[in-house]
Motif scaffolding. Sequence first.
Motif, PDB file in Angstrom:
ATOM      1  N   GLN A  54       0.835  -1.204   0.000  1.00 11.33           N
ATOM      2  CA  GLN A  54       0.000   0.000   0.000  1.00 11.33           C
ATOM      3  C   GLN A  54       0.870   1.255   0.000  1.00 11.33           C
ATOM      4  OE1 GLN A  54      -3.216   0.017   2.814  1.00 11.33           O
ATOM      5  NE2 GLN A  54      -3.626   2.179   2.537  1.00 11.33           N
ATOM      6  N   LYS A  55       1.904   1.236   0.796  1.00 10.37           N
ATOM      7  CA  LYS A  55       2.821   2.372   0.862  1.00 10.37           C
ATOM      8  C   LYS A  55       3.508   2.594  -0.490  1.00 10.37           C
ATOM      9  CE  LYS A  55       6.581   4.218   3.666  1.00 10.37           C
ATOM     10  NZ  LYS A  55       7.492   3.957   4.779  1.00 10.37           N
ATOM     11  N   SER A  56       3.813   1.507  -1.191  1.00 12.47           N
ATOM     12  CA  SER A  56       4.497   1.622  -2.491  1.00 12.47           C
ATOM     13  C   SER A  56       3.632   2.310  -3.535  1.00 12.47           C
ATOM     14  CB  SER A  56       4.929   0.242  -2.992  1.00 12.47           C
ATOM     15  OG  SER A  56       3.817  -0.481  -3.499  1.00 12.47           O
ATOM     16  N   LEU A  57       2.329   2.363  -3.308  1.00 14.17           N
ATOM     17  CA  LEU A  57       1.434   3.031  -4.254  1.00 14.17           C
ATOM     18  C   LEU A  57       1.497   4.546  -4.119  1.00 14.17           C
ATOM     19  CD1 LEU A  57      -1.695   0.701  -4.003  1.00 14.17           C
ATOM     20  CD2 LEU A  57       0.121   0.665  -5.734  1.00 14.17           C
ATOM     21  N   GLY A  58       2.144   4.993  -3.046  1.00  9.54           N
ATOM     22  CA  GLY A  58       2.318   6.425  -2.849  1.00  9.54           C
ATOM     23  C   GLY A  58       0.989   7.143  -2.680  1.00  9.54           C
ATOM     24  N   ASN A  59       0.863   8.258  -3.375  1.00  4.90           N
ATOM     25  CA  ASN A  59      -0.355   9.071  -3.287  1.00  4.90           C
ATOM     26  C   ASN A  59      -1.239   8.919  -4.520  1.00  4.90           C
ATOM     27  OD1 ASN A  59       0.311  10.176  -0.759  1.00  4.90           O
ATOM     28  ND2 ASN A  59       1.658  11.666  -1.739  1.00  4.90           N
ATOM     29  N   ASP A  60      -1.060   7.840  -5.253  1.00  6.30           N
ATOM     30  CA  ASP A  60      -1.868   7.615  -6.451  1.00  6.30           C
ATOM     31  C   ASP A  60      -3.295   7.268  -6.019  1.00  6.30           C
ATOM     32  OD1 ASP A  60      -3.182   6.520  -8.704  1.00  6.30           O
ATOM     33  OD2 ASP A  60      -1.270   5.919  -9.587  1.00  6.30           O
ATOM     34  N   GLU A  61      -4.177   8.264  -6.082  1.00  8.64           N
ATOM     35  CA  GLU A  61      -5.536   8.091  -5.574  1.00  8.64           C
ATOM     36  C   GLU A  61      -6.294   6.970  -6.267  1.00  8.64           C
ATOM     37  OE1 GLU A  61      -7.801  11.696  -5.226  1.00  8.64           O
ATOM     38  OE2 GLU A  61      -6.062  12.811  -4.502  1.00  8.64           O
ATOM     39  N   ASN A  62      -6.105   6.824  -7.572  1.00 11.00           N
ATOM     40  CA  ASN A  62      -6.805   5.762  -8.301  1.00 11.00           C
ATOM     41  C   ASN A  62      -6.359   4.380  -7.831  1.00 11.00           C
ATOM     42  OD1 ASN A  62      -8.375   7.487  -9.879  1.00 11.00           O
ATOM     43  ND2 ASN A  62      -6.778   7.677 -11.427  1.00 11.00           N
ATOM     44  N   GLU A  63      -5.052   4.195  -7.707  1.00  9.17           N
ATOM     45  CA  GLU A  63      -4.538   2.895  -7.265  1.00  9.17           C
ATOM     46  C   GLU A  63      -4.946   2.604  -5.823  1.00  9.17           C
ATOM     47  OE1 GLU A  63      -3.010   0.395  -8.941  1.00  9.17           O
ATOM     48  OE2 GLU A  63      -3.363   1.568 -10.753  1.00  9.17           O
ATOM     49  N   LEU A  64      -4.919   3.611  -4.970  1.00  3.48           N
ATOM     50  CA  LEU A  64      -5.333   3.421  -3.577  1.00  3.48           C
ATOM     51  C   LEU A  64      -6.818   3.082  -3.487  1.00  3.48           C
ATOM     52  CD1 LEU A  64      -3.282   6.302  -1.938  1.00  3.48           C
ATOM     53  CD2 LEU A  64      -2.886   3.835  -1.653  1.00  3.48           C
ATOM     54  N   LYS A  65      -7.613   3.701  -4.349  1.00  5.23           N
ATOM     55  CA  LYS A  65      -9.053   3.405  -4.386  1.00  5.23           C
ATOM     56  C   LYS A  65      -9.295   1.959  -4.825  1.00  5.23           C
ATOM     57  CE  LYS A  65     -13.377   5.069  -6.380  1.00  5.23           C
ATOM     58  NZ  LYS A  65     -14.001   6.065  -7.263  1.00  5.23           N
ATOM     59  N   ILE A  66      -8.577   1.552  -5.868  1.00  5.61           N
ATOM     60  CA  ILE A  66      -8.705   0.169  -6.349  1.00  5.61           C
ATOM     61  C   ILE A  66      -8.274  -0.802  -5.258  1.00  5.61           C
ATOM     62  CG2 ILE A  66      -7.769  -1.521  -7.989  1.00  5.61           C
ATOM     63  CD1 ILE A  66      -7.627   0.844 -10.030  1.00  5.61           C
TER      64      ILE A  66
END
Length: 144
Positions: A54-66
């Motif tokens: 999750q941390k590796s996704l950074g602040n990418d809102e789309n990826e965090l939402k998925i």
Amino acid sequence: MEVIRSSHHEARQIRTALILIGLFTDKDLYKEWLVVFYAVNLELENKLKSAEFQKSLGNDENELKILKMLQQLGDKYYFTELYEKDLQLLYGVSSRDKLVKKVGSCLANKPNGRQYQAVVKNMTTASDLAGALFCLWGVFIVGG
């Protein structure tokens, strides 16, 4: 899309092979292929739960939402646990430690299974995981 296509292709090849070789007529063969799906599914579920991922996704809102949506599915469905119960019965072992040894031994002779497991392990986005999840869980969730 390439990762989804690749994951779907590999899963389809495995399913087709299982059907063609009469998987459900041979307990040992069924057990060996169940190990492959278990190992890949375990990798997927661990990745979904990983704070590091999750941390590796950074602040990418789309990826965090998925990822959040996938995690919600993971809270509802727990296929790894069910695979473990089936495999413990098939291997005649009562502990997870003994099962892990049996699974490792079986996977040693399954290069395609280990490769599929590595593909999931090396996925870097939640979008990639969604493709693998669709291939591994879709048939169970939809009821096919």
